[in-house]
Write a protein that holds these residues in place. Structure first.
Motif, PDB file in Angstrom:
ATOM      1  N   HIS A  62       0.814  -1.211   0.000  1.00  0.00           N
ATOM      2  CA  HIS A  62       0.000   0.000   0.000  1.00  0.00           C
ATOM      3  C   HIS A  62       0.848   1.261   0.000  1.00  0.00           C
ATOM      4  O   HIS A  62       0.482   2.277  -0.630  1.00  0.00           O
ATOM      5  CB  HIS A  62      -0.905  -0.043   1.242  1.00  0.00           C
ATOM      6  CG  HIS A  62      -1.657   1.213   1.526  1.00  0.00           C
ATOM      7  ND1 HIS A  62      -1.121   2.262   2.248  1.00  0.00           N
ATOM      8  CD2 HIS A  62      -2.913   1.595   1.209  1.00  0.00           C
ATOM      9  CE1 HIS A  62      -2.013   3.222   2.366  1.00  0.00           C
ATOM     10  NE2 HIS A  62      -3.098   2.845   1.742  1.00  0.00           N
ATOM     11  N   ILE A  66       4.584   5.538  -3.464  1.00  0.00           N
ATOM     12  CA  ILE A  66       3.424   6.411  -3.667  1.00  0.00           C
ATOM     13  C   ILE A  66       3.823   7.870  -3.491  1.00  0.00           C
ATOM     14  O   ILE A  66       4.413   8.247  -2.476  1.00  0.00           O
ATOM     15  CB  ILE A  66       2.289   6.047  -2.691  1.00  0.00           C
ATOM     16  CG1 ILE A  66       1.796   4.624  -2.938  1.00  0.00           C
ATOM     17  CG2 ILE A  66       1.136   7.049  -2.817  1.00  0.00           C
ATOM     18  CD1 ILE A  66       1.182   4.388  -4.299  1.00  0.00           C
ATOM     19  N   GLU A  69      -2.103  10.769  -3.501  1.00  0.00           N
ATOM     20  CA  GLU A  69      -3.319   9.961  -3.359  1.00  0.00           C
ATOM     21  C   GLU A  69      -4.511  10.750  -3.852  1.00  0.00           C
ATOM     22  O   GLU A  69      -4.569  11.986  -3.722  1.00  0.00           O
ATOM     23  CB  GLU A  69      -3.535   9.548  -1.894  1.00  0.00           C
ATOM     24  CG  GLU A  69      -4.927   9.006  -1.614  1.00  0.00           C
ATOM     25  CD  GLU A  69      -4.977   7.865  -0.607  1.00  0.00           C
ATOM     26  OE1 GLU A  69      -6.090   7.577  -0.145  1.00  0.00           O
ATOM     27  OE2 GLU A  69      -3.944   7.272  -0.299  1.00  0.00           O
ATOM     28  N   PHE A  97      -1.235   9.428   5.175  1.00  0.00           N
ATOM     29  CA  PHE A  97      -0.933   9.438   3.748  1.00  0.00           C
ATOM     30  C   PHE A  97       0.464   9.975   3.452  1.00  0.00           C
ATOM     31  O   PHE A  97       1.165   9.464   2.594  1.00  0.00           O
ATOM     32  CB  PHE A  97      -2.004  10.237   3.003  1.00  0.00           C
ATOM     33  CG  PHE A  97      -3.388   9.807   3.375  1.00  0.00           C
ATOM     34  CD1 PHE A  97      -3.869   8.566   2.993  1.00  0.00           C
ATOM     35  CD2 PHE A  97      -4.207  10.612   4.157  1.00  0.00           C
ATOM     36  CE1 PHE A  97      -5.136   8.142   3.356  1.00  0.00           C
ATOM     37  CE2 PHE A  97      -5.468  10.205   4.531  1.00  0.00           C
ATOM     38  CZ  PHE A  97      -5.932   8.965   4.132  1.00  0.00           C
ATOM     39  N   THR A 101      -2.634  14.864  -1.139  1.00  0.00           N
ATOM     40  CA  THR A 101      -3.832  14.025  -1.197  1.00  0.00           C
ATOM     41  C   THR A 101      -4.985  14.858  -1.741  1.00  0.00           C
ATOM     42  O   THR A 101      -5.292  15.929  -1.208  1.00  0.00           O
ATOM     43  CB  THR A 101      -4.172  13.487   0.203  1.00  0.00           C
ATOM     44  OG1 THR A 101      -3.070  12.708   0.682  1.00  0.00           O
ATOM     45  CG2 THR A 101      -5.411  12.621   0.173  1.00  0.00           C
ATOM     46  N   ARG A 144      -1.895   6.682  -5.832  1.00  0.00           N
ATOM     47  CA  ARG A 144      -2.791   5.682  -5.232  1.00  0.00           C
ATOM     48  C   ARG A 144      -4.220   6.215  -5.224  1.00  0.00           C
ATOM     49  O   ARG A 144      -4.468   7.353  -4.824  1.00  0.00           O
ATOM     50  CB  ARG A 144      -2.342   5.380  -3.799  1.00  0.00           C
ATOM     51  CG  ARG A 144      -3.193   4.289  -3.107  1.00  0.00           C
ATOM     52  CD  ARG A 144      -2.621   3.959  -1.739  1.00  0.00           C
ATOM     53  NE  ARG A 144      -2.503   5.144  -0.917  1.00  0.00           N
ATOM     54  CZ  ARG A 144      -1.419   5.428  -0.174  1.00  0.00           C
ATOM     55  NH1 ARG A 144      -0.379   4.622  -0.150  1.00  0.00           N
ATOM     56  NH2 ARG A 144      -1.382   6.542   0.553  1.00  0.00           N
ATOM     57  N   GLY A 146      -7.355   5.913  -3.239  1.00  0.00           N
ATOM     58  CA  GLY A 146      -7.663   5.433  -1.904  1.00  0.00           C
ATOM     59  C   GLY A 146      -9.100   4.982  -1.710  1.00  0.00           C
ATOM     60  O   GLY A 146      -9.438   4.475  -0.654  1.00  0.00           O
TER      61      GLY A 146
END
Length: 210
Positions: A62, A66, A69, A97, A101, A144, A146
């Motif tokens: 996960h 990254i 997000e 995170f 984001t 990513r 989410g």
């Protein structure tokens, strides 16, 4: 090349990623925490008391590589959160995170810089527009998705997801928000693998075909 990835999205046997109704007291509605108990038992979630093994190996992917997000409005908060100017998400002052984001919402507000490297930005944008913005912020790393289920479904339908990891949990919810609606014949686009875990869940991975 930057990839668009989904990780650790838990779904029921009938394809629901959340129950209903969602509220501040019940973020996943009548599903409660049943969809996520497999992850709570891993070392990824509980470094001191969690277990290693298949579930942990999948769960820890996960966070690798990254740079940004994207999440939906219903992951950021319960219905009506946009009417509360003090709402800053479910996760407290240091969200998990640690990247830019982007929250997809029709109710935009100024960016919020949190502890630990997370900055929430609020976008009213199409999936393609949001992904372009997130990739720029990710500086060459992966983006990513989410969740929730609606966001994942919309990005898959738009042909924007490169890798997807879903975890099928042996419960039936009967109602909520389903991932699969409108996504017929995914096998034509993705190579699909299934790995069963001793915990009872099945890890499903979808990798876009060349």
């Amino acid at each position: 090349m930057s990839l668009t990835r989904v990780h650790n999205l838990s779904i029921s046997l009938d394809g629901f990623a959340t129950g209903e109704p969602q509220s501040a007291e019940a973020p996943f509605g009548h599903a409660g925490e049943r969809l996520h108990e497999w992850m709570f038992a891993t070392r990824f979630w509980d470094a001191d008391g969690g277990t290693a093994g298949i579930d942990d190996a999948f769960a820890e992917r996960h966070s690798i590589g990254i740079g940004a997000e994207i999440m939906g409005a219903n992951k950021f908060g319960p219905p009506g959160w946009h009417d509360d100017p003090d709402w800053k998400g479910w996760w407290g002052p240091n969200p998990p995170f640690h990247t830019p984001t982007f929250v997809l919402t029709h109710h935009t507000r100024p960016p919020m810089e949190m502890e630990g490297g997370t900055t929430f930005s609020f976008l009213d944008a199409t999936p393609a527009e949001a992904l372009e913005t997130a990739k720029e912020a990710a500086s060459g790393q992966d983006v990513r998705l989410g969740g929730g289920a609606t966001v994942v479904r919309d990005f898959v339908a738009a042909g924007l997801v490169d890798h997807m990891h879903l975890v099928q949990v042996p419960v039936l919810l009967g109602r909520g928000v389903r991932v699969w609606d409108g996504l017929e014949a995914l096998e034509d686009t993705y190579a699909i693998e299934a790995v069963s875990s001793p915990s009872g869940v099945t890890h499903l991975t979808f990798t876009r075909k060349p």
